[in-house]
Design a protein around this motif. Sequence first.
Motif, PDB file in Angstrom:
ATOM      1  N   CYS A  75       3.573  31.900  -9.113  1.00 33.81           N
ATOM      2  CA  CYS A  75       3.256  32.161 -10.520  1.00 33.81           C
ATOM      3  C   CYS A  75       1.979  31.498 -11.013  1.00 33.81           C
ATOM      4  CB  CYS A  75       4.403  31.687 -11.411  1.00 33.81           C
ATOM      5  SG  CYS A  75       5.803  32.784 -11.429  1.00 33.81           S
ATOM      6  N   SER A 125      -1.544  29.860 -25.328  1.00 39.22           N
ATOM      7  CA  SER A 125      -1.090  29.149 -26.515  1.00 39.22           C
ATOM      8  C   SER A 125      -2.283  28.775 -27.382  1.00 39.22           C
ATOM      9  CB  SER A 125      -0.318  27.890 -26.113  1.00 39.22           C
ATOM     10  OG  SER A 125      -1.124  27.078 -25.310  1.00 39.22           O
ATOM     11  N   ASN A 138       3.264  35.777 -22.324  1.00 41.69           N
ATOM     12  CA  ASN A 138       3.468  34.478 -22.973  1.00 41.69           C
ATOM     13  C   ASN A 138       4.359  33.549 -22.161  1.00 41.69           C
ATOM     14  OD1 ASN A 138       1.830  34.959 -25.220  1.00 41.69           O
ATOM     15  ND2 ASN A 138       3.452  36.099 -26.233  1.00 41.69           N
ATOM     16  N   ASP A 139       5.091  34.107 -21.196  1.00 40.48           N
ATOM     17  CA  ASP A 139       5.913  33.272 -20.309  1.00 40.48           C
ATOM     18  C   ASP A 139       6.019  33.968 -18.961  1.00 40.48           C
ATOM     19  OD1 ASP A 139       7.612  31.469 -19.149  1.00 40.48           O
ATOM     20  OD2 ASP A 139       8.926  31.284 -20.888  1.00 40.48           O
ATOM     21  N   LYS A 194      14.269  41.498 -19.371  1.00 45.47           N
ATOM     22  CA  LYS A 194      14.358  40.112 -19.817  1.00 45.47           C
ATOM     23  C   LYS A 194      15.811  39.638 -19.882  1.00 45.47           C
ATOM     24  CE  LYS A 194      10.204  40.492 -22.645  1.00 45.47           C
ATOM     25  NZ  LYS A 194       9.646  40.365 -23.985  1.00 45.47           N
ATOM     26  N   SER A 222       5.135  40.256 -21.268  1.00 44.72           N
ATOM     27  CA  SER A 222       5.598  39.062 -20.556  1.00 44.72           C
ATOM     28  C   SER A 222       4.586  37.947 -20.485  1.00 44.72           C
ATOM     29  CB  SER A 222       5.972  39.460 -19.116  1.00 44.72           C
ATOM     30  OG  SER A 222       6.878  40.523 -19.102  1.00 44.72           O
ATOM     31  N   ARG A 245       6.163  32.874 -15.883  1.00 47.86           N
ATOM     32  CA  ARG A 245       7.151  32.394 -14.917  1.00 47.86           C
ATOM     33  C   ARG A 245       8.559  32.878 -15.268  1.00 47.86           C
ATOM     34  NH1 ARG A 245       7.988  26.136 -12.821  1.00 47.86           N
ATOM     35  NH2 ARG A 245       9.940  26.497 -11.711  1.00 47.86           N
ATOM     36  N   ALA A 246       8.919  32.830 -16.542  1.00 51.12           N
ATOM     37  CA  ALA A 246      10.253  33.279 -16.935  1.00 51.12           C
ATOM     38  C   ALA A 246      10.429  34.758 -16.642  1.00 51.12           C
ATOM     39  CB  ALA A 246      10.484  32.995 -18.420  1.00 51.12           C
ATOM     40  N   SER A 247       9.395  35.535 -16.918  1.00 50.53           N
ATOM     41  CA  SER A 247       9.489  36.971 -16.682  1.00 50.53           C
ATOM     42  C   SER A 247       9.593  37.274 -15.189  1.00 50.53           C
ATOM     43  CB  SER A 247       8.275  37.683 -17.276  1.00 50.53           C
ATOM     44  OG  SER A 247       8.406  39.081 -17.144  1.00 50.53           O
TER      45      SER A 247
END
Length: 317
Positions: A225, A268, A197-198, A296, A195, A200-202
Amino acid sequence: MAKPVEADVVLSCSERLPTVDVWLVIDVLRATTVIVRWFELGGRELYPTDSPDAARRLAHDLEQEGQKPLLMGEENAIAPQGFNLGNSPLDLTRELATAHACAVMATTNGTKALLRAAETGVPVFAVCIRNALSALGCALSRGSRIGLLCSGRKGRPAWDDTLCAGLLLSLLQRQHPGLRLADSARLALLTWQSSRNDLRASLSGADHAVFLDRVGYGADIAFACIPDASEAVPELHESPDGDGMRAVLRRVPSDAMGPRLRAAPPLSEPAPVGPPRTERAPAAPNRFASLLQYAKSDADHLFLGGNRHKKSGRTRL
Protein backbone atom coordinates in the motif's frame (compact mmCIF):
# COMPACT_ATOMS: atom_id res chain seq x y z
CA MET A 1 1.42 18.64 -32.38
CA ALA A 2 1.65 15.97 -29.67
CA LYS A 3 -0.89 13.18 -29.74
CA PRO A 4 -3.53 13.27 -27.00
CA VAL A 5 -2.90 10.80 -24.20
CA GLU A 6 -5.48 8.01 -23.99
CA ALA A 7 -5.94 5.30 -21.36
CA ASP A 8 -7.79 2.01 -21.40
CA VAL A 9 -8.16 -0.49 -18.58
CA VAL A 10 -8.70 -4.24 -18.87
CA LEU A 11 -10.21 -5.31 -15.58
CA SER A 12 -9.24 -9.00 -15.77
CA CYS A 13 -7.12 -11.32 -17.89
CA SER A 14 -10.22 -13.02 -19.29
CA GLU A 15 -11.11 -9.92 -21.34
CA ARG A 16 -10.06 -9.10 -24.89
CA LEU A 17 -7.02 -6.85 -25.07
CA PRO A 18 -7.46 -3.58 -27.02
CA THR A 19 -4.82 -2.03 -29.25
CA VAL A 20 -2.47 0.21 -27.24
CA ASP A 21 1.11 1.50 -27.48
CA VAL A 22 2.27 0.13 -24.13
CA TRP A 23 0.98 -2.09 -21.33
CA LEU A 24 1.24 -1.60 -17.58
CA VAL A 25 0.46 -4.93 -15.91
CA ILE A 26 -0.96 -4.83 -12.38
CA ASP A 27 -1.13 -7.54 -9.71
CA VAL A 28 -0.90 -5.64 -6.44
CA LEU A 29 -1.50 -8.71 -4.25
CA ARG A 30 1.10 -9.79 -4.87
CA ALA A 31 3.01 -10.65 -8.05
CA THR A 32 3.96 -7.23 -9.42
CA THR A 33 4.70 -5.95 -5.91
CA VAL A 34 7.12 -8.87 -5.47
CA ILE A 35 8.65 -8.32 -8.93
CA VAL A 36 9.27 -4.63 -8.25
CA ARG A 37 10.79 -5.54 -4.87
CA TRP A 38 13.17 -8.04 -6.55
CA PHE A 39 14.64 -5.34 -8.76
CA GLU A 40 14.58 -2.76 -5.99
CA LEU A 41 16.86 -5.05 -3.96
CA GLY A 42 19.31 -5.50 -6.83
CA GLY A 43 17.89 -8.44 -8.80
CA ARG A 44 19.07 -8.48 -12.42
CA GLU A 45 16.62 -10.70 -14.30
CA LEU A 46 13.29 -12.38 -13.61
CA TYR A 47 11.58 -14.93 -15.85
CA PRO A 48 7.76 -15.05 -15.54
CA THR A 49 6.10 -18.37 -16.38
CA ASP A 50 2.50 -19.52 -16.64
CA SER A 51 2.60 -22.50 -14.25
CA PRO A 52 4.70 -24.06 -11.47
CA ASP A 53 5.68 -26.93 -13.79
CA ALA A 54 6.89 -24.48 -16.45
CA ALA A 55 8.85 -22.63 -13.77
CA ARG A 56 10.55 -25.83 -12.58
CA ARG A 57 11.53 -26.76 -16.14
CA LEU A 58 12.92 -23.31 -16.87
CA ALA A 59 14.85 -23.22 -13.59
CA HIS A 60 16.39 -26.59 -14.49
CA ASP A 61 17.36 -25.33 -17.95
CA LEU A 62 18.94 -22.21 -16.51
CA GLU A 63 20.93 -24.32 -14.04
CA GLN A 64 22.18 -26.41 -16.96
CA GLU A 65 23.34 -23.16 -18.56
CA GLY A 66 25.43 -22.37 -15.48
CA GLN A 67 23.08 -19.90 -13.79
CA LYS A 68 21.78 -20.09 -10.24
CA PRO A 69 18.09 -19.13 -10.41
CA LEU A 70 15.87 -18.39 -7.43
CA LEU A 71 12.57 -20.24 -7.91
CA MET A 72 9.67 -18.36 -6.39
CA GLY A 73 5.90 -17.95 -6.65
CA GLU A 74 2.65 -19.37 -5.38
CA GLU A 75 -0.23 -21.73 -5.97
CA ASN A 76 -3.27 -20.85 -3.85
CA ALA A 77 -1.02 -18.34 -2.02
CA ILE A 78 1.45 -21.05 -0.92
CA ALA A 79 4.90 -21.81 -2.36
CA PRO A 80 4.66 -24.84 -4.69
CA GLN A 81 6.70 -27.93 -3.91
CA GLY A 82 10.39 -27.47 -4.65
CA PHE A 83 10.25 -23.63 -4.79
CA ASN A 84 12.80 -21.62 -2.84
CA LEU A 85 10.32 -18.89 -1.89
CA GLY A 86 6.64 -18.12 -1.97
CA ASN A 87 5.09 -14.88 -3.19
CA SER A 88 5.69 -12.54 -0.28
CA PRO A 89 7.68 -9.35 -0.90
CA LEU A 90 8.82 -9.47 2.72
CA ASP A 91 10.63 -12.78 2.17
CA LEU A 92 12.99 -11.19 -0.37
CA THR A 93 16.28 -9.80 0.88
CA ARG A 94 19.17 -7.97 -0.76
CA GLU A 95 21.36 -10.98 -0.05
CA LEU A 96 19.02 -13.27 -2.01
CA ALA A 97 18.73 -10.83 -4.90
CA THR A 98 22.48 -10.48 -5.27
CA ALA A 99 23.31 -14.17 -4.65
CA HIS A 100 21.22 -15.38 -7.61
CA ALA A 101 21.87 -14.49 -11.24
CA CYS A 102 18.14 -14.49 -11.91
CA ALA A 103 14.75 -15.52 -10.59
CA VAL A 104 12.03 -17.71 -12.11
CA MET A 105 8.47 -16.96 -11.05
CA ALA A 106 5.03 -18.55 -11.41
CA THR A 107 1.86 -17.16 -9.86
CA THR A 108 -1.85 -17.78 -10.29
CA ASN A 109 -2.60 -14.50 -12.06
CA GLY A 110 0.23 -11.97 -12.31
CA THR A 111 2.83 -13.84 -14.34
CA LYS A 112 0.13 -15.06 -16.73
CA ALA A 113 -1.02 -11.46 -17.24
CA LEU A 114 2.53 -10.37 -18.08
CA LEU A 115 2.86 -13.11 -20.68
CA ARG A 116 -0.52 -12.30 -22.20
CA ALA A 117 0.42 -8.64 -22.55
CA ALA A 118 3.71 -9.69 -24.14
CA GLU A 119 1.79 -11.47 -26.93
CA THR A 120 0.60 -8.10 -28.23
CA GLY A 121 4.12 -7.13 -29.28
CA VAL A 122 4.22 -3.73 -27.56
CA PRO A 123 6.34 -2.68 -24.53
CA VAL A 124 5.21 -4.23 -21.23
CA PHE A 125 6.04 -2.96 -17.73
CA ALA A 126 5.23 -4.43 -14.31
CA VAL A 127 3.54 -1.88 -12.05
CA CYS A 128 2.15 -1.73 -8.53
CA ILE A 129 1.28 0.99 -6.06
CA ARG A 130 4.89 1.28 -4.89
CA ASN A 131 6.36 2.23 -8.30
CA ALA A 132 3.34 3.92 -9.89
CA LEU A 133 4.96 7.28 -10.70
CA SER A 134 8.11 5.82 -12.21
CA ALA A 135 6.19 3.24 -14.26
CA LEU A 136 3.92 5.89 -15.73
CA GLY A 137 6.95 7.92 -16.80
CA CYS A 138 8.31 4.87 -18.62
CA ALA A 139 4.96 4.21 -20.28
CA LEU A 140 4.61 7.79 -21.54
CA SER A 141 8.08 7.59 -23.06
CA ARG A 142 6.85 4.71 -25.26
CA GLY A 143 3.54 6.01 -26.56
CA SER A 144 0.35 7.98 -25.97
CA ARG A 145 -2.13 5.08 -25.81
CA ILE A 146 -1.63 3.60 -22.35
CA GLY A 147 -3.14 0.22 -21.52
CA LEU A 148 -3.54 -0.98 -17.93
CA LEU A 149 -4.00 -4.74 -17.60
CA CYS A 150 -5.37 -5.81 -14.23
CA SER A 151 -4.57 -9.45 -13.50
CA GLY A 152 -7.83 -9.90 -11.62
CA ARG A 153 -8.72 -12.99 -9.64
CA LYS A 154 -10.36 -16.21 -10.81
CA GLY A 155 -11.04 -14.67 -14.22
CA ARG A 156 -12.93 -11.73 -12.74
CA PRO A 157 -12.08 -8.13 -11.81
CA ALA A 158 -10.35 -7.67 -8.44
CA TRP A 159 -10.88 -4.63 -6.24
CA ASP A 160 -7.17 -4.32 -5.37
CA ASP A 161 -5.99 -4.26 -8.99
CA THR A 162 -8.80 -1.94 -10.07
CA LEU A 163 -7.92 0.41 -7.21
CA CYS A 164 -4.28 0.53 -8.35
CA ALA A 165 -5.41 1.20 -11.94
CA GLY A 166 -7.48 4.12 -10.67
CA LEU A 167 -4.50 5.50 -8.77
CA LEU A 168 -2.39 5.34 -11.94
CA LEU A 169 -5.11 7.12 -13.92
CA SER A 170 -5.40 9.88 -11.31
CA LEU A 171 -1.65 10.50 -11.55
CA LEU A 172 -1.81 10.43 -15.34
CA GLN A 173 -4.76 12.84 -15.37
CA ARG A 174 -2.85 15.24 -13.12
CA GLN A 175 -0.07 15.36 -15.72
CA HIS A 176 -2.45 15.37 -18.71
CA PRO A 177 -5.75 17.10 -17.82
CA GLY A 178 -7.15 16.30 -21.28
CA LEU A 179 -6.63 12.56 -20.74
CA ARG A 180 -9.09 10.49 -22.76
CA LEU A 181 -10.57 7.60 -20.79
CA ALA A 182 -12.29 4.46 -22.06
CA ASP A 183 -15.37 3.39 -20.07
CA SER A 184 -13.45 0.77 -18.09
CA ALA A 185 -10.85 3.41 -17.23
CA ARG A 186 -13.63 5.65 -15.89
CA LEU A 187 -14.78 2.80 -13.66
CA ALA A 188 -11.25 2.33 -12.31
CA LEU A 189 -10.89 6.06 -11.67
CA LEU A 190 -14.21 6.10 -9.82
CA THR A 191 -12.96 3.19 -7.70
CA TRP A 192 -9.90 5.21 -6.71
CA GLN A 193 -11.88 8.39 -6.02
CA SER A 194 -14.14 6.46 -3.64
CA SER A 195 -11.17 5.13 -1.66
CA ARG A 196 -8.26 7.54 -1.90
CA ASN A 197 -8.76 9.02 1.58
CA ASP A 198 -7.92 5.63 3.12
CA LEU A 199 -6.07 3.52 0.58
CA ARG A 200 -4.96 0.88 3.03
CA ALA A 201 -8.44 0.33 4.48
CA SER A 202 -9.94 0.05 1.03
CA LEU A 203 -7.29 -2.35 -0.26
CA SER A 204 -7.59 -4.44 2.90
CA GLY A 205 -11.28 -5.01 2.13
CA ALA A 206 -10.56 -6.71 -1.21
CA ASP A 207 -11.50 -10.39 -1.37
CA HIS A 208 -7.92 -11.46 -1.93
CA ALA A 209 -6.62 -9.22 0.86
CA VAL A 210 -9.10 -10.78 3.29
CA PHE A 211 -7.93 -14.23 2.23
CA LEU A 212 -4.23 -13.33 2.56
CA ASP A 213 -4.82 -11.92 6.02
CA ARG A 214 -6.56 -15.13 7.09
CA VAL A 215 -3.64 -17.28 5.97
CA GLY A 216 -1.03 -15.12 7.69
CA TYR A 217 0.10 -12.63 5.03
CA GLY A 218 -1.51 -9.47 6.38
CA ALA A 219 1.85 -7.67 6.51
CA ASP A 220 2.14 -8.04 2.72
CA ILE A 221 -0.99 -5.91 2.29
CA ALA A 222 0.47 -3.03 4.30
CA PHE A 223 3.74 -3.28 2.35
CA ALA A 224 1.90 -3.17 -1.00
CA CYS A 225 0.00 0.00 0.00
CA ILE A 226 2.96 2.40 0.18
CA PRO A 227 2.85 4.76 -2.83
CA ASP A 228 5.99 6.08 -4.53
CA ALA A 229 8.27 3.84 -2.46
CA SER A 230 10.32 2.53 -5.38
CA GLU A 231 11.79 3.80 -8.63
CA ALA A 232 12.39 0.28 -9.97
CA VAL A 233 10.45 -0.38 -13.20
CA PRO A 234 10.72 -3.89 -14.70
CA GLU A 235 10.29 -4.16 -18.49
CA LEU A 236 9.59 -7.38 -20.37
CA HIS A 237 12.11 -8.50 -23.01
CA GLU A 238 12.62 -11.65 -25.04
CA SER A 239 15.73 -13.80 -24.98
CA PRO A 240 16.64 -16.80 -27.19
CA ASP A 241 15.53 -20.23 -25.97
CA GLY A 242 16.54 -22.85 -28.52
CA ASP A 243 14.17 -22.43 -31.44
CA GLY A 244 11.93 -20.08 -29.49
CA MET A 245 12.10 -17.15 -27.11
CA ARG A 246 11.82 -16.65 -23.35
CA ALA A 247 10.14 -13.70 -21.68
CA VAL A 248 12.43 -12.01 -19.17
CA LEU A 249 12.01 -8.90 -17.03
CA ARG A 250 14.88 -6.44 -16.62
CA ARG A 251 15.01 -3.13 -14.79
CA VAL A 252 14.69 -0.04 -16.97
CA PRO A 253 17.94 1.99 -16.76
CA SER A 254 17.53 5.37 -15.08
CA ASP A 255 18.47 7.25 -18.27
CA ALA A 256 15.66 5.53 -20.22
CA MET A 257 12.78 6.06 -17.80
CA GLY A 258 11.29 9.20 -19.34
CA PRO A 259 9.99 12.23 -17.43
CA ARG A 260 8.95 11.62 -13.85
CA LEU A 261 5.36 12.50 -13.06
CA ARG A 262 4.42 14.80 -10.21
CA ALA A 263 3.36 13.15 -6.98
CA ALA A 264 -0.15 13.75 -5.73
CA PRO A 265 -0.44 16.26 -2.86
CA PRO A 266 -1.12 14.94 0.65
CA LEU A 267 -4.69 13.79 1.04
CA SER A 268 -5.19 15.40 4.45
CA GLU A 269 -5.45 19.18 4.63
CA PRO A 270 -3.30 21.14 7.13
CA ALA A 271 -4.98 22.52 10.21
CA PRO A 272 -6.53 25.95 9.55
CA VAL A 273 -4.67 29.03 10.75
CA GLY A 274 -6.49 32.10 12.15
CA PRO A 275 -10.20 32.54 12.90
CA PRO A 276 -12.54 29.69 12.00
CA ARG A 277 -14.14 29.84 8.58
CA THR A 278 -17.86 30.04 8.01
CA GLU A 279 -19.50 26.63 7.99
CA ARG A 280 -20.38 25.34 4.55
CA ALA A 281 -23.59 23.62 3.67
CA PRO A 282 -23.38 19.80 3.81
CA ALA A 283 -22.05 18.28 0.60
CA ALA A 284 -24.51 16.62 -1.74
CA PRO A 285 -24.70 12.86 -1.26
CA ASN A 286 -22.49 10.77 -3.50
CA ARG A 287 -24.80 9.32 -6.11
CA PHE A 288 -22.47 6.35 -6.54
CA ALA A 289 -22.36 5.48 -2.86
CA SER A 290 -24.93 2.70 -3.08
CA LEU A 291 -23.01 1.07 -5.93
CA LEU A 292 -19.74 1.11 -4.04
CA GLN A 293 -20.94 0.31 -0.54
CA TYR A 294 -20.36 -3.41 -1.02
CA ALA A 295 -16.63 -2.89 -1.46
CA LYS A 296 -16.38 -1.09 1.88
CA SER A 297 -18.53 -3.56 3.80
CA ASP A 298 -17.07 -5.95 6.32
CA ALA A 299 -16.00 -9.48 5.46
CA ASP A 300 -19.29 -10.92 6.80
CA HIS A 301 -21.33 -9.70 3.85
CA LEU A 302 -21.46 -10.36 0.13
CA PHE A 303 -22.72 -8.09 -2.64
CA LEU A 304 -25.43 -9.72 -4.74
CA GLY A 305 -27.53 -7.80 -7.24
CA GLY A 306 -27.14 -4.45 -5.51
CA ASN A 307 -27.98 -5.75 -2.01
CA ARG A 308 -25.89 -6.82 0.94
CA HIS A 309 -26.53 -10.33 2.19
CA LYS A 310 -25.26 -12.09 5.28
CA LYS A 311 -22.75 -14.83 4.48
CA SER A 312 -23.33 -18.43 5.42
CA GLY A 313 -20.98 -20.08 7.91
CA ARG A 314 -18.94 -21.48 5.04
CA THR A 315 -15.42 -20.08 4.60
CA ARG A 316 -15.07 -18.15 1.34
CA LEU A 317 -11.70 -18.22 -0.41
